[in-house]
Design an enzyme around this catalytic site. Structure first.
Site, PDB file in Angstrom:
ATOM      1  N   ILE A  39       0.916  -1.252   0.175  1.00 21.15           N
ATOM      2  CA  ILE A  39      -0.026   0.117  -0.091  1.00 21.15           C
ATOM      3  C   ILE A  39       0.900   1.246   0.057  1.00 21.15           C
ATOM      4  CG2 ILE A  39      -1.795   1.254   1.091  1.00 21.15           C
ATOM      5  CD1 ILE A  39      -2.483  -1.208   2.672  1.00 21.15           C
ATOM      6  N   THR A  40       0.898   2.213  -1.113  1.00 18.63           N
ATOM      7  CA  THR A  40      -0.143   1.954  -2.106  1.00 18.63           C
ATOM      8  C   THR A  40       0.406   1.395  -3.313  1.00 18.63           C
ATOM      9  OG1 THR A  40       0.369   4.354  -2.835  1.00 18.63           O
ATOM     10  CG2 THR A  40      -1.439   4.147  -1.162  1.00 18.63           C
TER      11      THR A  40
ATOM     12  N   VAL B   5       2.600   4.026  -5.332  1.00 18.01           N
ATOM     13  CA  VAL B   5       3.823   4.496  -4.700  1.00 18.01           C
ATOM     14  C   VAL B   5       4.650   3.354  -4.253  1.00 18.01           C
ATOM     15  CG1 VAL B   5       4.559   5.868  -2.890  1.00 18.01           C
ATOM     16  CG2 VAL B   5       2.800   6.675  -4.301  1.00 18.01           C
ATOM     17  N   CYS B   6       4.100   2.693  -3.072  1.00 13.35           N
ATOM     18  CA  CYS B   6       4.983   1.728  -2.247  1.00 13.35           C
ATOM     19  C   CYS B   6       5.297   0.413  -3.130  1.00 13.35           C
ATOM     20  CB  CYS B   6       4.178   1.254  -1.165  1.00 13.35           C
ATOM     21  SG  CYS B   6       3.976   2.667   0.025  1.00 13.35           S
ATOM     22  N   THR B   7       4.577  -0.048  -3.757  1.00 12.92           N
ATOM     23  CA  THR B   7       4.616  -1.052  -4.771  1.00 12.92           C
ATOM     24  C   THR B   7       5.455  -0.861  -6.156  1.00 12.92           C
ATOM     25  OG1 THR B   7       2.495  -2.124  -4.118  1.00 12.92           O
ATOM     26  CG2 THR B   7       3.353  -2.970  -6.032  1.00 12.92           C
TER      27      THR B   7
END
Length: 222
Positions: free
Chosen positions: A117-118, A121-123
């Site tokens: 998540i999110t 962004v993070c992935t």
């Protein structure tokens, strides 16, 4: 129109794969709007459980968890009590954290199964960074959440264009398993699917019920 790029079907090798649980924090969970909450909770727990059922090296990471992002769900912590938990204190992209990079490299694996998540962004940031480092990345899109379906779709398209394999949990699980007669195979995976992929779990329950007490009804197709 240019011809489509030729692709190679790269299989997921459970002996060369690691699992990353990225920023699936109880505060960030509130941001997710492309899945219904109960559905998404099931998705992230299923993602974490893949590491357990296939005995994959698993790394957990959070972003400033002492703030509004919050900690990881207790179910994930309890599922992986011995896994490295990298508590980042500012880096948005987990790859920018030296301890996280060290943990990933220490696995010795070159395939990465990940979600977070999110999605945008993070992935995505981490997936693209891992590609640059020479890893093959399999993103579980069902366990990555975004603020809208459109944002998720655009992020998944960006990853696919870059060379990330964006897959469902069922596809990842089946490629890891490969054959119902292997281990993990039917004895391990049918209970896993019964818990986390109920449409298949109920199919197998129906088959069991038919074997135990079922009968062909008049007019029923065989």
């Amino acid at each position: 129109m240019s011809a489509p790029k030729s692709t190679v079907f790269e299989r997921i090798d459970k002996d060369n794969a690691m699992l990353l649980v990225v920023d699936m924090q109880i505060g960030l969970f509130e941001v997710v709007r492309d899945y219904q909450f109960d559905e998404y909770k099931n998705n992230i727990l299923a993602h974490a459980a893949l590491g357990k059922v296939f005995d994959l090296p698993t790394i957990l990471t959070t972003s400033t968890q002492q703030g509004p992002n919050g900690p990881l769900p207790k179910e994930i912590i309890e599922m992986h009590p011995s896994a490295p938990l990298i508590k980042r204190q500012g880096e948005v992209n987990a790859w920018d954290n030296a301890d996280f990079r060290t943990a990933v490299k220490a696995t010795g694996k070159k395939q990465v199964i990940m979600a977070g998540i999110t999605t945008d962004v993070c992935t995505t940031f981490l997936a693209l960074s891992l590609l640059e480092e020479g890893y093959t990345v399999f993103a579980n899109h069902e366990a990555s959440g975004a603020a809208s379906r459109r944002i998720a779709d655009e992020a998944n398209a960006r990853m696919r264009q870059a060379g990330v394999h964006v897959l469902s949990m069922f596809a990842i699980a089946c490629d890891l398993m490969r054959n119902w007669t292997y281990t993990p195979g039917a004895p391990q995976m049918l209970p896993f699917f019964d818990r986390y992929f109920s449409v298949y779990g109920y199919l197998t329950r129906g088959h069991d019920a038919a074997i135990e007490s079922g009968q062909i009804l008049p007019g029923e197709s065989q």
